[in-house]
Scaffold this motif. Sequence first.
Motif, PDB file in Angstrom:
ATOM      1  N   LYS A   1       1.219  -1.441   0.109  1.00 48.18           N
ATOM      2  CA  LYS A   1      -0.333  -0.228   0.220  1.00 48.18           C
ATOM      3  C   LYS A   1       0.523   1.765   0.014  1.00 48.18           C
ATOM      4  N   ILE A   2       0.933   1.978  -1.370  1.00 51.16           N
ATOM      5  CA  ILE A   2       1.596   2.819  -1.198  1.00 51.16           C
ATOM      6  C   ILE A   2       0.936   4.646  -1.204  1.00 51.16           C
ATOM      7  N   ILE A   3       1.135   5.381   0.306  1.00 51.91           N
ATOM      8  CA  ILE A   3       0.734   7.066  -0.292  1.00 51.91           C
ATOM      9  C   ILE A   3       0.885   8.012  -0.996  1.00 51.91           C
ATOM     10  N   VAL A   4       0.164   8.475  -2.304  1.00 46.57           N
ATOM     11  CA  VAL A   4       1.031   9.750  -2.580  1.00 46.57           C
ATOM     12  C   VAL A   4       0.035  10.745  -2.666  1.00 46.57           C
ATOM     13  N   THR A   5       0.701  11.645  -1.164  1.00 48.01           N
ATOM     14  CA  THR A   5       0.220  12.888  -1.259  1.00 48.01           C
ATOM     15  C   THR A   5       0.289  14.132  -2.135  1.00 48.01           C
ATOM     16  N   GLY A   6      -0.240  14.747  -2.587  1.00 48.50           N
ATOM     17  CA  GLY A   6      -0.134  15.675  -3.825  1.00 48.50           C
ATOM     18  C   GLY A   6       0.063  15.675  -5.048  1.00 48.50           C
ATOM     19  N   GLY A   7      -1.147  14.046  -5.001  1.00 47.43           N
ATOM     20  CA  GLY A   7      -0.771  12.895  -5.645  1.00 47.43           C
ATOM     21  C   GLY A   7      -1.258  13.197  -6.992  1.00 47.43           C
ATOM     22  N   LEU A   8      -1.986  14.653  -6.988  1.00 44.86           N
ATOM     23  CA  LEU A   8      -2.732  14.819  -8.406  1.00 44.86           C
ATOM     24  C   LEU A   8      -1.291  16.354  -9.473  1.00 44.86           C
TER      25      LEU A   8
ATOM     26  N   GLY B   1       3.580  14.233  -9.355  1.00 43.70           N
ATOM     27  CA  GLY B   1       2.357  12.968  -8.588  1.00 43.70           C
ATOM     28  C   GLY B   1       1.791  12.750  -9.547  1.00 43.70           C
ATOM     29  N   SER B   2       1.538  13.366 -10.577  1.00 43.65           N
ATOM     30  CA  SER B   2       0.025  12.772 -11.433  1.00 43.65           C
ATOM     31  C   SER B   2       0.543  11.973 -12.585  1.00 43.65           C
ATOM     32  N   TYR B   3       1.794  12.407 -12.683  1.00 41.09           N
ATOM     33  CA  TYR B   3       3.149  11.138 -13.415  1.00 41.09           C
ATOM     34  C   TYR B   3       3.076  10.149 -12.511  1.00 41.09           C
ATOM     35  N   LEU B   4       3.983  10.362 -11.385  1.00 39.24           N
ATOM     36  CA  LEU B   4       4.048   9.284 -10.772  1.00 39.24           C
ATOM     37  C   LEU B   4       2.584   7.867 -10.711  1.00 39.24           C
ATOM     38  N   ILE B   5       1.744   8.071 -10.116  1.00 35.68           N
ATOM     39  CA  ILE B   5       1.051   7.929  -9.716  1.00 35.68           C
ATOM     40  C   ILE B   5       0.546   6.559 -10.988  1.00 35.68           C
ATOM     41  N   ARG B   6       0.620   7.008 -12.518  1.00 31.81           N
ATOM     42  CA  ARG B   6       0.833   5.893 -13.592  1.00 31.81           C
ATOM     43  C   ARG B   6       1.987   5.576 -13.903  1.00 31.81           C
TER      44      ARG B   6
ATOM     45  N   LEU C   1      -6.895  18.992  -4.229  1.00 27.77           N
ATOM     46  CA  LEU C   1      -7.482  19.932  -5.446  1.00 27.77           C
ATOM     47  C   LEU C   1      -7.509  21.451  -5.455  1.00 27.77           C
ATOM     48  N   LYS C   2      -6.990  21.544  -4.267  1.00 30.17           N
ATOM     49  CA  LYS C   2      -6.760  23.092  -4.751  1.00 30.17           C
ATOM     50  C   LYS C   2      -6.551  24.376  -6.178  1.00 30.17           C
ATOM     51  N   THR C   3      -5.093  22.930  -6.892  1.00 31.06           N
ATOM     52  CA  THR C   3      -4.963  23.545  -8.328  1.00 31.06           C
ATOM     53  C   THR C   3      -5.895  23.402  -9.167  1.00 31.06           C
ATOM     54  N   ASN C   4      -7.416  22.234  -9.169  1.00 34.12           N
ATOM     55  CA  ASN C   4      -8.238  22.250  -9.774  1.00 34.12           C
ATOM     56  C   ASN C   4      -7.151  20.965 -10.635  1.00 34.12           C
ATOM     57  N   ARG C   5      -6.108  20.321 -10.731  1.00 34.82           N
ATOM     58  CA  ARG C   5      -6.414  19.566 -11.734  1.00 34.82           C
ATOM     59  C   ARG C   5      -6.960  17.765 -11.506  1.00 34.82           C
ATOM     60  N   PHE C   6      -8.308  18.201 -11.550  1.00 31.10           N
ATOM     61  CA  PHE C   6      -9.341  17.117 -11.665  1.00 31.10           C
ATOM     62  C   PHE C   6      -8.083  16.313 -13.052  1.00 31.10           C
ATOM     63  N   CYS C   7      -7.818  16.590 -13.888  1.00 32.27           N
ATOM     64  CA  CYS C   7      -7.548  16.050 -15.621  1.00 32.27           C
ATOM     65  C   CYS C   7      -6.264  15.081 -15.119  1.00 32.27           C
ATOM     66  N   SER C   8      -5.558  15.434 -13.978  1.00 29.25           N
ATOM     67  CA  SER C   8      -4.746  14.870 -13.453  1.00 29.25           C
ATOM     68  C   SER C   8      -5.238  12.893 -13.688  1.00 29.25           C
ATOM     69  N   LEU C   9      -6.508  13.343 -12.618  1.00 27.28           N
ATOM     70  CA  LEU C   9      -6.992  11.258 -12.563  1.00 27.28           C
ATOM     71  C   LEU C   9      -7.928  10.902 -13.641  1.00 27.28           C
ATOM     72  N   PHE C  10      -7.895  11.664 -14.946  1.00 27.60           N
ATOM     73  CA  PHE C  10      -8.636  10.911 -16.026  1.00 27.60           C
ATOM     74  C   PHE C  10      -7.516   9.824 -16.587  1.00 27.60           C
ATOM     75  N   ASN C  11      -8.445   9.098 -17.130  1.00 24.91           N
ATOM     76  CA  ASN C  11      -7.382   8.234 -18.103  1.00 24.91           C
ATOM     77  C   ASN C  11      -6.124   6.901 -17.186  1.00 24.91           C
TER      78      ASN C  11
ATOM     79  N   SER D   1       3.338  16.050 -17.887  1.00 33.17           N
ATOM     80  CA  SER D   1       2.830  14.591 -16.874  1.00 33.17           C
ATOM     81  C   SER D   1       1.406  15.354 -17.016  1.00 33.17           C
ATOM     82  N   PRO D   2       0.149  14.626 -16.478  1.00 36.45           N
ATOM     83  CA  PRO D   2      -1.349  14.835 -16.828  1.00 36.45           C
ATOM     84  C   PRO D   2      -1.099  15.834 -15.710  1.00 36.45           C
ATOM     85  N   GLY D   3      -0.405  16.657 -14.747  1.00 32.13           N
ATOM     86  CA  GLY D   3      -0.705  17.977 -14.329  1.00 32.13           C
ATOM     87  C   GLY D   3       0.292  19.166 -14.392  1.00 32.13           C
TER      88      GLY D   3
END
Length: 307
Positions: free
Chosen positions: A2-9, A13-18, A35-45, A180-182
């Motif tokens: 189990k790996i936790i990534v804070t600031g993962g978007l 982070g958006s590159y690493l989680i992939r 989501l303070k920076t509104n990087r919703f797109c980091s969760l896409f695909n 990266s996505p974010g």
Amino acid sequence: MKIIVTGGLGHIGSYLIRKLPEVFQSSEIIIIDNLKTNRFCSLFNLPKIGNYSFYEMDVIKDNIEEHFIDADYVIHLAAITDAANSFNNPDEVENNNFKATKLISNCCSKYKVKLITLSSTSVYGTNDKLVDENATSENLNPQSPYAKTKLKEESYVLDLYRNKKLNATIFRFGTIFGVSPGIRFHTAVNKFCWQAAWGKDLTVWSTAYNQVRPYLDIEDASRAIIHVIKNDIFKGEIYNVLTFNASVSMIIDEIKKYCPNLKIKKVNNKIMNQLSYEVSTTKFKQTSFEYKGSLENGIRDTMQLLR
């Protein structure tokens, strides 16, 4: 696992989680981001091979401790990262970044979770031409509130390592660049690519054109984090992590291959008083890590994305 990534978007982070599920198959990846920076797109695909859970939570304001109970690793990326603008909000940077790192590292210590946390090569402010992790206090002369807070975070984590047996590794990352996505565009390489692609003048600090600084390809950043987990490198060490040292002029020359008619506008900034220096990455290479990124490829990929 189990790996936790804070600031993962965020940018890293958006590159690493992939990449994590490609290496650690069947691992559970917990993504925490406010989501303070509104990087919703980091969760896409997200890759289908990944076993992901996302929590819209603030590391400081929300109770995230329950996620640590059976975790193996925490990759702590959550932070306000704009060093240049940290002069405008030093109290916010101090309160957010230090408090978040303190909370995360305490939870890791309590639940015996291994921690990777990020510092920055901006903690160096030196007259020497080459600096490494053994730099004296004279060379650890951070020029921004952001960098000063990073040194404070380092000290806190190392104290927990010595006194509370926290398993931790601290990375002093060079300035991130690449796609990266974010992706973000507030630091040198990516900012210049953005300005060039849109036909804008490149805003360069008036003292910085020939100054050398450390830069880190986002792929190398991700690979460095994975390398530490794979090789169980959690001995309370600080590692400089950078793909290369380069001057602004070298970066601009590379961008000119895509935008030959670039115009440069020199501007003033409060961080301009640092002299030119290179950061050594020898220590991390001694762990058998090999860098694969390049300025050429990073700028090529970013310019192709923008154009």
